[in-house]
Design a protein around this motif. Sequence first.
Motif, short mmCIF file in Angstrom:
data_model
loop_
_atom_site.label_atom_id
_atom_site.label_comp_id
_atom_site.label_asym_id
_atom_site.label_seq_id
_atom_site.Cartn_x
_atom_site.Cartn_y
_atom_site.Cartn_z
N MET A 83 0.89 -1.42 0.06
CA MET A 83 -0.37 -0.15 0.26
C MET A 83 0.77 0.98 -0.04
N VAL A 84 2.40 0.85 0.16
CA VAL A 84 3.58 2.38 0.55
C VAL A 84 2.88 2.45 -1.22
N TYR A 85 3.44 1.66 -1.31
CA TYR A 85 4.72 1.46 -2.97
C TYR A 85 2.63 1.90 -3.94
N PHE A 86 1.94 1.86 -3.53
CA PHE A 86 0.65 1.68 -4.35
C PHE A 86 0.32 3.64 -4.41
N ALA A 87 0.96 4.06 -3.06
CA ALA A 87 0.76 5.25 -2.74
C ALA A 87 1.35 6.33 -3.56
N ALA A 88 2.41 5.76 -3.16
CA ALA A 88 4.00 6.44 -4.49
C ALA A 88 3.73 6.68 -5.50
N ASN A 89 2.51 5.88 -6.04
CA ASN A 89 1.85 5.48 -7.83
C ASN A 89 0.98 6.61 -7.80
N HIS A 90 0.70 7.19 -7.37
CA HIS A 90 -1.40 7.85 -7.29
C HIS A 90 -0.72 9.57 -6.57
N THR A 91 -1.32 10.17 -7.15
CA THR A 91 -1.81 11.10 -6.27
C THR A 91 -2.70 11.49 -4.89
N ILE A 92 -2.34 12.48 -4.25
CA ILE A 92 -2.77 12.50 -3.46
C ILE A 92 -2.92 13.66 -2.31
N HIS A 93 -4.01 14.08 -2.04
CA HIS A 93 -3.62 15.55 -1.05
C HIS A 93 -3.05 16.23 -2.14
N GLY A 94 -3.61 15.93 -3.79
CA GLY A 94 -3.41 17.00 -4.74
C GLY A 94 -1.61 16.62 -5.32
N LYS A 95 -0.95 15.90 -4.14
CA LYS A 95 0.56 16.20 -4.68
C LYS A 95 0.54 14.31 -5.28
N LYS A 96 1.46 14.38 -6.08
CA LYS A 96 1.97 12.78 -6.85
C LYS A 96 3.64 12.79 -5.95
N PRO A 97 3.52 12.24 -4.36
CA PRO A 97 4.51 11.83 -3.95
C PRO A 97 5.10 10.21 -4.56
N GLN A 98 6.73 10.45 -5.36
CA GLN A 98 6.68 9.04 -5.39
C GLN A 98 8.33 8.38 -4.97
N SER A 99 8.03 8.88 -3.35
CA SER A 99 9.28 7.95 -2.48
C SER A 99 8.07 7.95 -1.34
N GLY A 100 8.69 6.52 -1.38
CA GLY A 100 8.03 5.92 0.24
C GLY A 100 9.19 5.13 1.23
N ILE A 101 8.48 5.30 2.45
CA ILE A 101 9.17 4.74 3.30
C ILE A 101 8.53 3.32 4.38
N MET A 102 8.12 2.13 4.10
CA MET A 102 7.34 1.28 4.64
C MET A 102 8.77 1.24 6.07
N ILE A 103 8.09 0.92 7.75
CA ILE A 103 8.76 -0.02 8.63
C ILE A 103 7.87 -0.91 8.59
N THR A 104 8.47 -1.75 8.92
CA THR A 104 8.15 -3.32 8.48
C THR A 104 9.83 -4.23 8.83
N GLY A 105 9.41 -5.29 10.20
CA GLY A 105 10.75 -6.33 9.60
C GLY A 105 9.74 -7.07 9.64
N SER A 106 9.26 -7.47 8.14
CA SER A 106 8.48 -8.13 7.77
C SER A 106 8.25 -9.78 7.74
N HIS A 107 9.25 -10.72 7.36
CA HIS A 107 9.13 -11.95 8.59
C HIS A 107 10.07 -11.94 9.88
N ASN A 108 10.64 -11.44 10.31
CA ASN A 108 11.80 -11.61 10.98
C ASN A 108 11.09 -11.99 12.45
N PRO A 109 12.18 -12.27 13.57
CA PRO A 109 11.16 -12.31 14.19
C PRO A 109 10.78 -11.06 15.44
N PRO A 110 9.78 -10.57 15.95
CA PRO A 110 8.57 -9.87 17.29
C PRO A 110 9.51 -8.44 17.32
N ASN A 111 10.94 -9.25 17.77
CA ASN A 111 12.00 -8.17 18.05
C ASN A 111 13.02 -7.05 17.07
N TYR A 112 12.70 -7.71 15.81
CA TYR A 112 13.09 -6.95 14.48
C TYR A 112 12.53 -5.68 14.09
#
Length: 461
Positions: A83-112
Amino acid sequence: MQLSPSIFKAYDIRGIIDETLDPSIAKLIGQAFGSEMRELGETDIVIGRDGRLSGPSLIEALTEGLLSTGINVIDLGMVATPMVYFAANHTIHGKKPQSGIMITGSHNPPNYNGFKMVLGTSAIYGEQIQGLRKRIEAKQFATGQGTRTTFDIFPMYLAHIVGDVKLARPMKIVVDCGNGVGGAFAGQLFRALGCEVQELFCEVDGTFPNHHPDPAHLENLQDLIKNLQTTDNELGLAFDGDADRLGVVTKDGQVIFPDRQMMLFAKDVLSRHPGGQIIYDVKCTRNLATFVKQHGGEPLMWKTGHSLVKAKLKETGAPLAGEMSGHIFFKDRWFGFDDGLYTGARLLEILSKETDPNQTLNDLPNALCTPELQIACAEGEPFTILESIKAHAKFPTSEAINTIDGVRVEYADGFGLARPSNTTPVVVMRFEADNEAAITRIQEEFKLAVLAAKPDAKLPF
């Protein structure tokens, strides 16, 4: 907290909370990334986080860092990585942000936890990630005062998928999100497509109390397999912790690994893109290349790593790419980023046209193969081992040797692979063959090659 170089990985930044990663480090990453954006002339960014307990404090600190460089932040809140990648491909609040950061540990253990990053429409990896580290160490930060707004991206994301993907009939499915962030969205998405959905572990819980959210490992698919045995559900879908990867289980409990899923997707995509290139990574079955050729496509083997595959997709204009880990990238009808939820929707679209989805999946070409095997090494050692193998090893019964990513040796009756992992200090190995005798022979050749380069290696076969 001191900045640890170890958190700057090949495809992302990832560390252990309160050991190598905390809000102070997240703020520095925001300052460094915002400074890189400013140099490119970028002014707006979308950010999000998964369901980990450390997410709220890290996103606050990251935002603070970005704002201090004059970057405008659009905070998507708790979302799946795609959804972060999707948002970086769309116009939001009249702006087209082409950069994005997702804070995620993906599949790593909970303390990552960690950061997946897109800078000016491109996923960053390798030297660019090391560039962020160097910038932090040199304290070379832009200054300014950005603005912060929030946005709920899910309605737009949902509408786009429901507008694109059409099922021929409703299907009964079971979805296991392993308490990852995909659980907040999967049920609603697949119901909107017309499915009857049973949800397993879809309550977002950053402690992952039921099983690890990683569909690449069979032990994490056992709940789906049991459910399909005891209900009238037709198909099981599993998602990793940030929902950019998909696992698939058939009614009779067979796991359809991503290289076989790719066959189904390639056949569909090539019907609209005759002669199109299909990109896959070095860990995939050799049956995939054969299948792609049979359906009029051009197979292209590439390096493992979601950022590397994404970059190759962008470079070639291929309509589809995928890797064994479960990252699938559709450029056909989609945006070329990896998205487990959208991939699940495309799978259902194809299978809803079949009278027996179970049979369709099980009929995909299969081979005798090993899971991913690993040899533990010292930090940095996997790369020297592979250089030695490339320089000196002999594979007497081989037909061809591919060194695009480690060493993949092709045989008339199978293949063997040894490559250095880009994320942990291990040599990754995988074998496939027509029969047990062939796998044993291929493994013997690799055993000699590995032991010549590392005599004390503890081989997993």
